[in-house]
Design a protein around this motif. Structure first.
Motif, PDB file in Angstrom:
ATOM      1  N   TYR A 193       0.818  -1.197  -0.046  1.00 37.99           N
ATOM      2  CA  TYR A 193      -0.152   0.063  -0.015  1.00 37.99           C
ATOM      3  C   TYR A 193       0.848   1.299   0.084  1.00 37.99           C
ATOM      4  N   TRP A 194       2.101   1.000   0.532  1.00 34.03           N
ATOM      5  CA  TRP A 194       2.901   2.421   0.738  1.00 34.03           C
ATOM      6  C   TRP A 194       3.041   3.242  -0.427  1.00 34.03           C
ATOM      7  N   PRO A 195       3.302   2.674  -1.823  1.00 37.11           N
ATOM      8  CA  PRO A 195       3.496   3.596  -2.931  1.00 37.11           C
ATOM      9  C   PRO A 195       2.055   4.397  -3.219  1.00 37.11           C
ATOM     10  N   LYS A 196       1.111   4.036  -2.745  1.00 30.39           N
ATOM     11  CA  LYS A 196      -0.161   4.681  -2.880  1.00 30.39           C
ATOM     12  C   LYS A 196      -0.476   5.510  -1.835  1.00 30.39           C
ATOM     13  N   LEU A 197       0.148   5.932  -0.949  1.00 33.81           N
ATOM     14  CA  LEU A 197      -0.079   6.592   0.031  1.00 33.81           C
ATOM     15  C   LEU A 197      -0.045   8.099  -0.173  1.00 33.81           C
ATOM     16  N   ASP A 198      -0.910   8.832   0.213  1.00 29.16           N
ATOM     17  CA  ASP A 198      -0.996  10.340  -0.027  1.00 29.16           C
ATOM     18  C   ASP A 198      -0.265  10.992   1.255  1.00 29.16           C
ATOM     19  N   VAL A 199       1.237  10.990   1.186  1.00 31.37           N
ATOM     20  CA  VAL A 199       1.861  11.571   2.271  1.00 31.37           C
ATOM     21  C   VAL A 199       2.337  12.843   2.559  1.00 31.37           C
ATOM     22  N   THR A 200       2.474  13.737   2.997  1.00 33.01           N
ATOM     23  CA  THR A 200       3.082  14.917   3.081  1.00 33.01           C
ATOM     24  C   THR A 200       3.941  15.060   4.409  1.00 33.01           C
ATOM     25  N   GLU A 201       5.370  15.382   4.391  1.00 34.48           N
ATOM     26  CA  GLU A 201       6.186  15.494   5.503  1.00 34.48           C
ATOM     27  C   GLU A 201       6.569  17.115   5.738  1.00 34.48           C
ATOM     28  N   HIS A 202       6.397  17.424   6.953  1.00 30.54           N
ATOM     29  CA  HIS A 202       6.517  18.981   7.546  1.00 30.54           C
ATOM     30  C   HIS A 202       7.770  18.989   8.565  1.00 30.54           C
ATOM     31  N   ASP A 203       8.599  20.054   8.267  1.00 21.79           N
ATOM     32  CA  ASP A 203       9.746  20.205   8.934  1.00 21.79           C
ATOM     33  C   ASP A 203       9.517  20.307  10.372  1.00 21.79           C
ATOM     34  N   ASN A 204       8.206  20.990  10.812  1.00 20.79           N
ATOM     35  CA  ASN A 204       8.018  21.204  12.157  1.00 20.79           C
ATOM     36  C   ASN A 204       6.605  21.332  12.241  1.00 20.79           C
ATOM     37  N   VAL A 205       5.892  21.534  13.391  1.00 21.71           N
ATOM     38  CA  VAL A 205       4.515  21.742  13.605  1.00 21.71           C
ATOM     39  C   VAL A 205       4.186  23.067  13.049  1.00 21.71           C
ATOM     40  N   GLU A 206       5.061  24.130  13.296  1.00 22.94           N
ATOM     41  CA  GLU A 206       4.549  25.390  12.502  1.00 22.94           C
ATOM     42  C   GLU A 206       4.607  25.382  11.154  1.00 22.94           C
ATOM     43  N   SER A 207       5.363  24.471  10.307  1.00 22.48           N
ATOM     44  CA  SER A 207       5.328  24.565   9.049  1.00 22.48           C
ATOM     45  C   SER A 207       3.925  23.558   8.519  1.00 22.48           C
ATOM     46  N   PHE A 208       3.535  22.508   9.477  1.00 23.84           N
ATOM     47  CA  PHE A 208       2.247  22.064   9.551  1.00 23.84           C
ATOM     48  C   PHE A 208       0.996  22.822   9.347  1.00 23.84           C
ATOM     49  N   TYR A 209       1.012  23.599  10.579  1.00 20.37           N
ATOM     50  CA  TYR A 209      -0.020  24.716  10.782  1.00 20.37           C
ATOM     51  C   TYR A 209      -0.195  25.639   9.612  1.00 20.37           C
ATOM     52  N   GLU A 210       1.161  26.066   9.055  1.00 19.93           N
ATOM     53  CA  GLU A 210       1.080  26.981   8.013  1.00 19.93           C
ATOM     54  C   GLU A 210       0.474  26.364   6.763  1.00 19.93           C
ATOM     55  N   TYR A 211       0.869  25.068   6.300  1.00 21.92           N
ATOM     56  CA  TYR A 211       0.195  24.206   5.406  1.00 21.92           C
ATOM     57  C   TYR A 211      -1.469  24.148   5.501  1.00 21.92           C
ATOM     58  N   ALA A 212      -1.676  23.768   6.880  1.00 22.55           N
ATOM     59  CA  ALA A 212      -3.007  23.457   6.905  1.00 22.55           C
ATOM     60  C   ALA A 212      -4.024  24.763   6.701  1.00 22.55           C
ATOM     61  N   SER A 213      -3.458  26.061   7.103  1.00 17.92           N
ATOM     62  CA  SER A 213      -4.190  27.194   7.126  1.00 17.92           C
ATOM     63  C   SER A 213      -4.255  27.525   5.638  1.00 17.92           C
ATOM     64  N   THR A 214      -3.293  27.361   4.746  1.00 15.33           N
ATOM     65  CA  THR A 214      -3.324  27.754   3.467  1.00 15.33           C
ATOM     66  C   THR A 214      -3.972  26.827   2.388  1.00 15.33           C
ATOM     67  N   GLN A 215      -3.843  25.506   2.758  1.00 16.84           N
ATOM     68  CA  GLN A 215      -4.296  24.563   1.884  1.00 16.84           C
ATOM     69  C   GLN A 215      -5.836  23.933   2.121  1.00 16.84           C
ATOM     70  N   ASN A 216      -6.010  24.157   3.591  1.00 19.88           N
ATOM     71  CA  ASN A 216      -7.275  23.619   3.875  1.00 19.88           C
ATOM     72  C   ASN A 216      -7.781  24.430   5.390  1.00 19.88           C
ATOM     73  N   PRO A 217      -7.937  25.786   4.925  1.00 19.45           N
ATOM     74  CA  PRO A 217      -8.508  26.475   6.154  1.00 19.45           C
ATOM     75  C   PRO A 217      -9.899  26.280   6.674  1.00 19.45           C
ATOM     76  N   GLN A 218     -10.743  25.445   6.179  1.00 22.48           N
ATOM     77  CA  GLN A 218     -12.029  25.163   6.781  1.00 22.48           C
ATOM     78  C   GLN A 218     -11.640  23.863   7.667  1.00 22.48           C
ATOM     79  N   GLY A 219     -10.662  23.268   7.582  1.00 28.09           N
ATOM     80  CA  GLY A 219     -10.345  21.979   8.211  1.00 28.09           C
ATOM     81  C   GLY A 219     -10.016  22.439   9.800  1.00 28.09           C
ATOM     82  N   ARG A 220     -10.568  21.571  10.725  1.00 24.98           N
ATOM     83  CA  ARG A 220     -10.425  21.673  11.976  1.00 24.98           C
ATOM     84  C   ARG A 220      -9.254  20.869  12.468  1.00 24.98           C
ATOM     85  N   ILE A 221      -8.505  21.225  13.398  1.00 20.63           N
ATOM     86  CA  ILE A 221      -7.593  20.252  13.974  1.00 20.63           C
ATOM     87  C   ILE A 221      -7.986  19.749  15.115  1.00 20.63           C
TER      88      ILE A 221
END
Length: 170
Positions: A51-79
């Protein structure tokens, strides 16, 4: 789609199992560094099987970069933050398409510096008070399937069939 977020995961087999669960549910996996292993380790891929080659995965350098990603790519998503320290049960949450569910390190969970500023978004799986926690891959599966159940299992098969025989009285 539900997004699963692993904050600094340590055990490659758990991450592989979680990746497999994400593939079969159409969920996206986010990994926040540092990881306690190399993503190309055999143990990750063995646990994730083919299954691993089919995985939609994104790596983030730190939690701040994850928050930035989430707020720009999916601002309606709640964490939501899955933690043994949460005051709300995971079944009390009304999950929506695009939400994120963060899980912490196997040894320490999500840092309290993160949890303390999101108390209303901290959710827990009920368990006996004298026990520490469930396995990370099991916890992800429990909470993810509750979110998918609430969304009526979008895009997932609801019926299976026998391969060699037929059901009697069907």
């Amino acid at each position: 789609m539900i997004n699963i977020v692993l904050h600094e995961p340590e055990i490659p087999q758990n991450t592989g199992n979680i990746g497999r669960t994400c593939v079969i549910t159409g969920s996206k996996l986010h990994l926040i560094r540092p990881l306690g292993f190399r993503i190309n380790e055999k143990t990750v891929k063995r646990a994730g099987l083919d299954y691993w080659p089919k995985l939609d995965v994104t790596e983030h350098d730190n939690v701040e970069s994850f928050y930035e990603y989430a707020s720009t790519q999916n601002p309606q998503g709640r964490i939501y933050y899955a933690t043994t320290k949460g005051k709300h049960r995971y079944t009390d949450v009304e999950f929506k398409d695009g939400d994120y569910i963060m899980f912490g390190r196997e040894s320490a969970g999500i840092p309290e510096e993160i949890l303390s500023i999101h108390p209303e978004d901290c959710i827990r799986i009920p368990m006996l008070p004298e026990e520490r926690s469930l396995n990370l891959a099991n916890s992800v599966a429990i909470v993810l399937y509750e979110a998918l159940r609430q969304l009526d299992f979008p895009g997932l098969e609801s019926e299976g069939e026998l391969h060699r025989l037929e059901y009697i009285n069907d």
